[in-house]
Design a protein around this motif. Structure first.
Motif, PDB file in Angstrom:
ATOM      1  N   PRO A 133     -33.696 -14.716   8.410  1.00  0.00           N
ATOM      2  CA  PRO A 133     -32.856 -15.893   8.156  1.00  0.00           C
ATOM      3  C   PRO A 133     -32.742 -16.108   6.654  1.00  0.00           C
ATOM      4  CG  PRO A 133     -35.046 -16.554   8.867  1.00  0.00           C
ATOM      5  CD  PRO A 133     -35.008 -15.054   8.955  1.00  0.00           C
ATOM      6  N   GLY A 134     -31.600 -16.501   6.229  1.00  0.00           N
ATOM      7  CA  GLY A 134     -31.436 -16.793   4.805  1.00  0.00           C
ATOM      8  C   GLY A 134     -30.804 -15.661   4.038  1.00  0.00           C
ATOM      9  N   GLY A 137     -28.914  -9.338   3.982  1.00  0.00           N
ATOM     10  CA  GLY A 137     -29.187  -7.996   3.508  1.00  0.00           C
ATOM     11  C   GLY A 137     -29.079  -7.926   2.009  1.00  0.00           C
ATOM     12  N   PHE A 138     -28.812  -6.711   1.513  1.00  0.00           N
ATOM     13  CA  PHE A 138     -28.770  -6.511   0.072  1.00  0.00           C
ATOM     14  C   PHE A 138     -27.514  -5.740  -0.289  1.00  0.00           C
ATOM     15  CE2 PHE A 138     -33.151  -7.141   1.093  1.00  0.00           C
ATOM     16  CZ  PHE A 138     -33.596  -7.964   0.087  1.00  0.00           C
ATOM     17  N   SER A 139     -26.987  -6.052  -1.444  1.00  0.00           N
ATOM     18  CA  SER A 139     -25.820  -5.306  -1.909  1.00  0.00           C
ATOM     19  C   SER A 139     -26.076  -4.893  -3.347  1.00  0.00           C
ATOM     20  CB  SER A 139     -24.572  -6.184  -1.837  1.00  0.00           C
ATOM     21  OG  SER A 139     -24.707  -7.265  -2.717  1.00  0.00           O
ATOM     22  N   SER A 140     -25.450  -3.819  -3.747  1.00  0.00           N
ATOM     23  CA  SER A 140     -25.679  -3.338  -5.103  1.00  0.00           C
ATOM     24  C   SER A 140     -24.555  -3.796  -6.013  1.00  0.00           C
ATOM     25  CB  SER A 140     -25.781  -1.814  -5.109  1.00  0.00           C
ATOM     26  OG  SER A 140     -24.533  -1.250  -4.862  1.00  0.00           O
TER      27      SER A 140
ATOM     28  N   VAL B  43     -29.255  -4.915  -7.829  1.00  0.00           N
ATOM     29  CA  VAL B  43     -29.134  -5.189  -6.392  1.00  0.00           C
ATOM     30  C   VAL B  43     -29.167  -6.686  -6.215  1.00  0.00           C
ATOM     31  CG1 VAL B  43     -30.282  -4.911  -4.183  1.00  0.00           C
ATOM     32  CG2 VAL B  43     -30.196  -3.014  -5.771  1.00  0.00           C
ATOM     33  N   ARG B  44     -28.349  -7.151  -5.282  1.00  0.00           N
ATOM     34  CA  ARG B  44     -28.359  -8.584  -5.024  1.00  0.00           C
ATOM     35  C   ARG B  44     -28.619  -8.830  -3.565  1.00  0.00           C
ATOM     36  NH1 ARG B  44     -23.056 -10.875  -7.508  1.00  0.00           N
ATOM     37  NH2 ARG B  44     -22.214  -9.429  -5.978  1.00  0.00           N
ATOM     38  N   ILE B  45     -29.250  -9.936  -3.301  1.00  0.00           N
ATOM     39  CA  ILE B  45     -29.473 -10.301  -1.908  1.00  0.00           C
ATOM     40  C   ILE B  45     -28.191 -10.956  -1.417  1.00  0.00           C
ATOM     41  CG2 ILE B  45     -30.408 -12.613  -2.368  1.00  0.00           C
ATOM     42  CD1 ILE B  45     -32.622 -11.773  -0.288  1.00  0.00           C
ATOM     43  N   ILE B  46     -27.852 -10.733  -0.154  1.00  0.00           N
ATOM     44  CA  ILE B  46     -26.652 -11.372   0.397  1.00  0.00           C
ATOM     45  C   ILE B  46     -27.112 -12.652   1.081  1.00  0.00           C
ATOM     46  CG2 ILE B  46     -24.693 -11.097   1.929  1.00  0.00           C
ATOM     47  CD1 ILE B  46     -25.213  -8.059   1.785  1.00  0.00           C
ATOM     48  N   PRO B  47     -26.906 -13.815   0.487  1.00  0.00           N
ATOM     49  CA  PRO B  47     -27.428 -15.041   1.091  1.00  0.00           C
ATOM     50  C   PRO B  47     -26.559 -15.483   2.258  1.00  0.00           C
ATOM     51  CG  PRO B  47     -26.214 -15.560  -0.896  1.00  0.00           C
ATOM     52  CD  PRO B  47     -26.122 -14.076  -0.724  1.00  0.00           C
ATOM     53  N   VAL B  48     -27.190 -16.096   3.253  1.00  0.00           N
ATOM     54  CA  VAL B  48     -26.392 -16.696   4.334  1.00  0.00           C
ATOM     55  C   VAL B  48     -26.809 -18.148   4.489  1.00  0.00           C
ATOM     56  CG1 VAL B  48     -25.874 -14.607   5.628  1.00  0.00           C
ATOM     57  CG2 VAL B  48     -27.983 -15.811   6.066  1.00  0.00           C
ATOM     58  N   TRP B  54     -31.593 -24.382  13.822  1.00  0.00           N
ATOM     59  CA  TRP B  54     -32.796 -23.736  13.313  1.00  0.00           C
ATOM     60  C   TRP B  54     -33.885 -24.794  13.154  1.00  0.00           C
ATOM     61  CZ3 TRP B  54     -31.099 -19.919   8.863  1.00  0.00           C
ATOM     62  CH2 TRP B  54     -30.522 -18.775   9.456  1.00  0.00           C
ATOM     63  N   ALA B  62     -35.621 -19.594   5.232  1.00  0.00           N
ATOM     64  CA  ALA B  62     -34.290 -19.075   4.938  1.00  0.00           C
ATOM     65  C   ALA B  62     -33.789 -19.620   3.607  1.00  0.00           C
ATOM     66  CB  ALA B  62     -33.323 -19.445   6.055  1.00  0.00           C
ATOM     67  N   ARG B  64     -35.597 -20.451   1.052  1.00  0.00           N
ATOM     68  CA  ARG B  64     -36.271 -19.751  -0.044  1.00  0.00           C
ATOM     69  C   ARG B  64     -35.621 -18.392  -0.279  1.00  0.00           C
ATOM     70  NH1 ARG B  64     -38.426 -16.477  -2.382  1.00  0.00           N
ATOM     71  NH2 ARG B  64     -38.267 -15.008  -0.644  1.00  0.00           N
ATOM     72  N   THR B  65     -35.330 -17.693   0.830  1.00  0.00           N
ATOM     73  CA  THR B  65     -34.699 -16.377   0.693  1.00  0.00           C
ATOM     74  C   THR B  65     -33.330 -16.505   0.018  1.00  0.00           C
ATOM     75  OG1 THR B  65     -35.784 -15.818   2.751  1.00  0.00           O
ATOM     76  CG2 THR B  65     -34.119 -14.296   1.957  1.00  0.00           C
ATOM     77  N   ALA B  66     -32.551 -17.465   0.508  1.00  0.00           N
ATOM     78  CA  ALA B  66     -31.184 -17.599  -0.008  1.00  0.00           C
ATOM     79  C   ALA B  66     -31.190 -18.063  -1.460  1.00  0.00           C
ATOM     80  CB  ALA B  66     -30.387 -18.568   0.852  1.00  0.00           C
ATOM     81  N   TYR B  83     -28.336 -25.640   2.545  1.00  0.00           N
ATOM     82  CA  TYR B  83     -29.533 -26.034   3.294  1.00  0.00           C
ATOM     83  C   TYR B  83     -29.992 -27.436   2.900  1.00  0.00           C
ATOM     84  CZ  TYR B  83     -30.191 -21.170   4.714  1.00  0.00           C
ATOM     85  OH  TYR B  83     -30.036 -19.932   5.257  1.00  0.00           O
ATOM     86  N   ASP B 167     -40.609  -9.298  -6.519  1.00  0.00           N
ATOM     87  CA  ASP B 167     -39.430  -8.478  -6.194  1.00  0.00           C
ATOM     88  C   ASP B 167     -38.139  -9.221  -6.528  1.00  0.00           C
ATOM     89  OD1 ASP B 167     -40.639  -6.215  -5.375  1.00  0.00           O
ATOM     90  OD2 ASP B 167     -40.691  -6.759  -3.253  1.00  0.00           O
ATOM     91  N   ARG B 171     -35.339  -8.183  -9.162  1.00  0.00           N
ATOM     92  CA  ARG B 171     -33.989  -7.939  -8.711  1.00  0.00           C
ATOM     93  C   ARG B 171     -32.995  -8.849  -9.418  1.00  0.00           C
ATOM     94  NH1 ARG B 171     -34.531  -8.971  -3.401  1.00  0.00           N
ATOM     95  NH2 ARG B 171     -34.168 -11.148  -3.841  1.00  0.00           N
ATOM     96  N   VAL B 198     -26.169 -12.651 -12.910  1.00  0.00           N
ATOM     97  CA  VAL B 198     -25.085 -13.187 -12.066  1.00  0.00           C
ATOM     98  C   VAL B 198     -23.953 -12.167 -12.024  1.00  0.00           C
ATOM     99  CG1 VAL B 198     -23.402 -15.026 -11.852  1.00  0.00           C
ATOM    100  CG2 VAL B 198     -25.731 -15.547 -12.522  1.00  0.00           C
TER     101      VAL B 198
END
Lengths: 549, 577
Positions: A133-134, A137-140, B43-48, B54, B62, B64-66, B83, B167, B171, B198
């Motif tokens: 969740p959150g 995935g990852f993109s470059s 590399v970037r994380i794809i946030p949702v 939830w 989630a 924290r990840t985003a 959020y 990490d 990143r 960015v």
């Protein structure tokens, strides 16, 4: 409003001018197209070679594009294969399924795979992870995850592991730019791995190829057109020269010949043209000579006959004077001799006149005369004959003098001929002579009410020795050349002599002359068809039409 | 090039003689351009955003990840804000807690509100100015959540810093140097900062903005100077075809164009897309005195390289008889048969050597040309021992004296006059090693703190009272458990012999002073106990071999093969500095 109106009209005028200009250009092009073989050949060559080159170019372009994309696809799938190997090795490295660790691993995989892409950015990598969740995935680099089309995600999601799929789509980047790209993807133990290849290089290469093709194609078409133009020029120029020579030949310059260069087909054309021209010239000269000989013969015969005829005439006159002393048969013979001699003399005079016309020796001796006076004189000359025939000559003359520059002798002869002719065929009925004039022309019409003319005979009456009824014997002293001479006389004045006739309606002859010698005649003040006939004809014509219907 | 080739091929195809070259001249395959770590793909994380229904714990995880994603045009965490109950109320900037491990504690209900507490091990913090501070400890942060109108849990209270794992930091951030001038010299001092990645254009603009904004609070204490007058703003930054056009606001007109250009050029040339610089003030190009043309190239200011210019200097070692020797490819050459040194340090001009006696309680300075040795400093503390002395660019020697209970720092100005540094904040600690940076404004030290030898970085300057001070020491790495020796590899990297968690034997590490991740390096094996480094020169280490005949060898990293070459019976390697 007032400001807009002129604007509008000027705009309209501009449009009109433009349209006119366009039409003029089109018309010029059309006329050039019709007149010039070269324009036609070059245009056709341009069109045909253009179409062929375009078709070839499109085909070649397609082939190159296909080859390029195929190579790209193969390379992409190989790259994906390699990526799967690396990713699987990394994922299998340690078994911890803590999301922090897996995230780290995915991060590492994308970094590793993206690093292989090199600084020139051969491709971008996206790993989709639906378990965390959150994050998806990852993109470059700056690729947007939306670049992977949903249809591909769906397909990969449904597939078994390690089946690669590919599709084309638009790659979008963070800075808003976007470009066509190849996207390959596969399932990777719960994740989805995508490679996105921008087709920048391919696009640039294709653009270069396209430009080259355009250039080469245009050069090829132009080259073909130039060749066509050159070839037609070589053919057309002799043809044009031949046309010029033929025109000059037609204009009477019989000595015109073409230049013969070399021994090719065109030289043969020139030779045969020259042969033809020589033959024609020869024939024409021959005919001219023959005609001259004949004319000369007629003239000579007439002259030669004159001297003996004078002697015969004197002798005949003596006989005629003494006819009272003869027995009746001899007396009658002397009378006949006298009358036929008169006719013979007339015929001879007419023949001489005609031969003068034929030799082109006739001249106009024009002076300003009142035509009414001439007419009165002619009527006076023929009144006896009319009385004898039982016809009455009715004159319709204008009140004032009708002056015209004419040859007195010739016009008098015309009028006399017309009157004699009318009396002869008038069957004893009235003959109407009318004169009319306008600013430029005058006309004399002689109308009889005899048997008239059959259709087609209106022209034949002017032929030499033509007779309406060949079986009919000549009763009056007509030679058969009168109307011919009259026609020539009228033509010499620049005037017309025309005939109209209908069976049972009688006939009318009209003489139209310009009032100034040498001026061109544009119309006649009198109608050719008598007005009363014209008026009567209309209702009948209507009835006939109705009967037909 | 490729296009021309392709066009030629197509032309050949068209003319009917298609062929690819099967032989040709050998041409250089260099593509040109300088490569920097900054150019590595990122590399970037794809946030949702939050999913439907939830539970609070998932929402916090989630979120924290985003929030580790700097998405949005200015890296303002657009997705993570979804959020939050109040998206605009959270302004973390780049201030972050960098953690090693994070646990979610059971959630607590207080009426309609739910608290979720996270507990973890902190490695360090990134300040809002981008300065990293290593600070390993446990930490706890609490999130409070409440249901919104759609019955969805949303975060109402949260820490004002980002929570990022190592990490995530690697990143999402890039460490880049801002360059400022040392207070009393024309030497550039790098000031490493963390800038979120960015996008590339954003990164370059942010870099210039931070440079105009001045040094981080940590370095500004060292009174570094900037050429930009107060209030100077960036109006426009345009980078195309290797040329960076920097348009500064009107205030820059009063500044020193030369200094501003030097700082801008050295800061911007870290980006591979910049080779040249054009300075504009208020939209008008300006001509910098001493340069021809308005376009400056990197070479114009090469003399200001913080790493110094010229060829790498020779290396020095101590032979097993205690003599100073110069080391070249074939072995060591003793300089002076009479001179005996321990822990030698060579001055930047290569004329003088500062050394300790065998007991380590006296510092001597020897002029290598005349061979004259003078004792400049003797231990003052009870049982005090000196660590290896260190030279700065101005010819001053720095030596630290420690015993079990504390330490003192001394400066020997010009190698003759001894000055005690008053503002020495590490006085209560034992200092195992201290190396001054080339610019003389920063000191890297190994400090014994609570049984752990930490690598710390401090600044050296003059106190307002006029006395020298060395203060503001901060730990730069939490990963290193214990350090044995260190050396400056260049202006912003240290080479450290140390021990990390899970690796009990000492290894070589490359430690950026920025606080970015440390990188292990392959060592020669054996127990490594000393290290020497110089920008552009191969690393030197002392390896202690404890087999049948224990001895120390100095090993040098061969620059061609990445192999170590060892010279038997030598120790105490040194480069100038």
């Amino acid at each position: 409003m007032s400001a807009r109106m002129p604007l509008k009209t000027s705009a309209r005028r501009g449009v009109r001018v433009g349209r006119r200009f366009l039409r003029a250009v089109l018309r010029a092009a059309h006329s050039r197209w019709r007149r010039s073989i070269r324009v036609r050949v070059v245009t056709t060559t341009l069109l045909v070679s253009g179409v062929v080159v375009a078709v070839l170019g499109v085909f070649l372009m397609q082939q190159i594009t296909n080859a390029m994309l195929e190579a790209k696809e193969r390379a992409a799938l190989l790259q994906l294969d390699q990526g799967i190997g690396v990713a699987q090795g990394r994922l299998a490295a340690s078994g911890s399924s803590d999301p922090e660790t897996t995230n780290g691993k995915l991060n590492d995989i994308v970094t590793m795979l993206a690093r292989r892409s090199g600084p020139s950015g051969l491709y971008e990598v996206i790993i989709l992870d639906q378990n965390d969740p959150g994050s998806a995935g990852f993109s470059s680099n700056s690729i947007k995850p939306e670049s992977v089309p949903p249809r591909l995600i769906e397909q990969v999601d449904r597939s078994f592991a390690s089946t690669p799929y590919r599709t084309y789509g638009r790659l979008t980047y963070d800075d808003g730019s976007s470009m066509a790209g190849l996207i390959v993807g596969t399932k990777l133990s719960g994740y989805q791995l995508y490679y996105l290849f921008p087709l920048t290089e391919e696009q640039q290469s294709l653009a270069v190829v396209q430009q080259t093709l355009f250039g080469v194609g245009a050069a090829l078409v132009l080259l073909l057109a130039a060749i066509a133009s050159l070839v037609t020029r070589q053919v057309v120029i002799p043809v044009r020269l031949a046309a010029q020579s033929a025109e000059r030949l037609a204009a009477g310059r019989l000595e015109e010949r073409m230049k013969v260069r070399g021994e090719d087909d065109l030289a043969r054309l020139a030779t045969s043209f020259n042969d033809m021209a020589a033959n024609l010239q020869e024939k024409i000269v021959q005919l001219e000579e023959l005609s001259n000989v004949q004319r000369q013969f007629v003239s000579d015969v007439s002259h030669e006959l004159r001297t003996p005829l004078t002697t015969i005439r004197i002798a005949a006159d003596v006989l005629y004077e003494a006819r009272e002393a003869f027995d009746p048969l001899s007396s009658r013979s002397a009378e006949l001799l006298q009358s036929q001699l008169e006719r013979f003399e007339g015929l001879l005079a007419d023949l001489l006149e005609i031969s003068r016309y034929d030799a082109g020796a006739a001249t106009l001796d024009a002076e300003s005369i009142d035509v009414r006076e001439l007419l009165l004189r002619a009527v006076g000359d023929t009144e006896d004959l009319a009385e004898r025939k039982g016809s009455k000559i009715i004159q319709q003359l204008p009140g004032e003098a009708t002056m015209a520059e004419v040859d007195r002798r010739r016009v008098e002869r015309i009028l006399r001929n017309l009157l004699v002719n009318a009396i002869e065929h008038g069957e004893g009925k009235d003959i109407i002579v009318s004169v009319a004039a306008d600013r430029d022309a005058l006309a004399v019409a002689v109308r009889d009410h005899g048997c008239g003319l059959r259709p087609g005979e209106a022209h034949m009456v002017f032929d030499r020795f033509w007779r309406a009824d060949p079986a009919r014997a000549r009763t009056t002293g007509g030679t058969g050349l009168g109307l011919s001479i009259s026609k020539e006389d009228a033509r010499l004045h620049g005037g017309w002599l025309q005939a109209w006739g209908e069976p049972g309606q009688g006939s009318q002859f009209r003489l139209s002359l310009p009032r100034i010698a040498g001026a061109e005649l544009r119309g006649s003040p009198l109608p050719l068809v008598p007005p009363e006939v014209e008026l009567r004809r209309a209702p009948y014509a209507g009835l006939e039409l109705e009967a037909d219907a | 090039m490729r296009h021309v080739l392709l066009a030629a091929i197509v032309a050949m195809l068209l003319t009917g003689c298609a062929s690819l070259p099967s032989g040709s001249q050998v041409v250089s395959g260099r593509v040109g351009g300088h490569e920097q770590p900054i150019d590595d793909p990122y590399v970037r994380i794809i946030p949702v955003g939050p999913g439907r229904d939830w539970d609070p714990k998932t929402i916090v995880t989630a979120f924290r990840t985003a929030s580790a994603s700097f998405d949005g045009p200015n890296g303002e965490h657009q997705v993570a804000r979804r959020y939050l109950a109040c998206g605009g109320c959270w302004q973390p900037g780049v201030a972050s807690i960098v953690y090693d491990h994070l646990d979610l504690l059971p959630m607590q209900l207080n009426g309609a509100q739910v608290s979720v507490t996270v507990e973890g091990t902190q490695l360090g913090r990134i300040g809002s100015d981008g300065q990293y501070l290593a600070d390993a400890r446990r930490f706890k942060q609490t999130f409070r959540l409440r249901r919104d109108a759609q019955k969805q849990w949303r975060i109402t209270d949260l820490p004002q810093e980002l929570l990022l794992s190592r990490d995530d930091v690697n990143r999402a951030f890039r460490t880049l140097n801002l360059y400022f001038f040392a207070p009393d010299a024309q030497v550039l001092v790098p000031n490493p900062v963390f800038i979120p990645m960015v996008s590339r254009p954003w990164l370059s603009v942010q870099l210039v903005k931070q440079l105009l904004g001045g040094p981080t609070t940590w370095l500004s204490g060292a009174a570094v100077r900037t050429g930009f007058p107060d209030g100077t703003r960036l109006r426009r930054l345009d980078i195309s075809g290797g040329l960076a056009t920097v348009d500064l606001s009107r205030q820059a007109g009063t500044g020193d164009l030369r200094n501003m250009s030097i700082q801008l050029m050295w800061t911007l040339r870290q980006l591979s897309e910049v080779d040249q610089l054009k300075l504009e003030i208020d939209g008008k190009p300006v001509q910098v005195p001493g340069l021809n043309g308005i376009v400056q190239s990197a070479g114009d200011w090469a003399g200001f390289d913080p790493d110094g210019t010229g060829d790498p200097p020779p290396a020095y070692v101590r032979t097993d008889e205690g003599r100073l020797a110069r080391l070249d490819n074939y072995g060591e050459h003793v300089l002076s048969p009479k001179l005996r040194v321990a822990h030698p340090a060579i001055s930047y001009d290569g004329r003088e050597v500062a050394a300790l006696n065998d007991a380590g309680d006296t510092v001597t300075v020897t002029d290598l040309t005349s061979g004259a040795t003078r004792v400049v400093l003797a231990a003052t503390l009870k049982g005090g021992r000196f660590s290896t002395p260190s030279w700065d660019w101005r010819g001053n020697v720095w030596a630290v004296e420690s015993n079990a209970g504390g330490s003192r720092l001394w400066e020997i100005e010009g190698g003759t006059t001894t000055v005690a540094v008053d503002g020495w904040t590490l006085a209560p600690y034992t200092v195992k090693a201290l190396r001054i940076s080339r610019d003389g404004n920063r000191a890297a030290a190994i400090v014994q703190v609570g049984g752990v030898s930490q690598v710390q970085l401090g600044r050296v300057d003059r106190a307002p009272s006029g006395g020298l001070q060395a203060e503001g020491f901060i730990a730069i790495s939490s990963e290193l458990q214990s350090a044995i020796d260190l050396a400056w590899r260049n202006a912003d990297h240290l080479a450290v012999v140390g021990v990390t968690q899970g690796n009990p034997s000492p290894l070589l590490y490359d430690v950026p002073v920025s606080g970015a991740a440390i990188q292990p390096m392959v060592g020669p094996g054996g127990d490594i106990n000393a290290i020497a480094a110089y920008p552009g020169a191969p690393l030197l280490v002392t390896q202690h071999v404890s087999n049948a005949k224990p001895q120390d060898n100095v090993c040098r990293l061969s620059d061609s093969y990445g192999e170590w070459k060892c010279f038997g019976g030598t120790s105490a390697p040194a480069y100038p500095g």
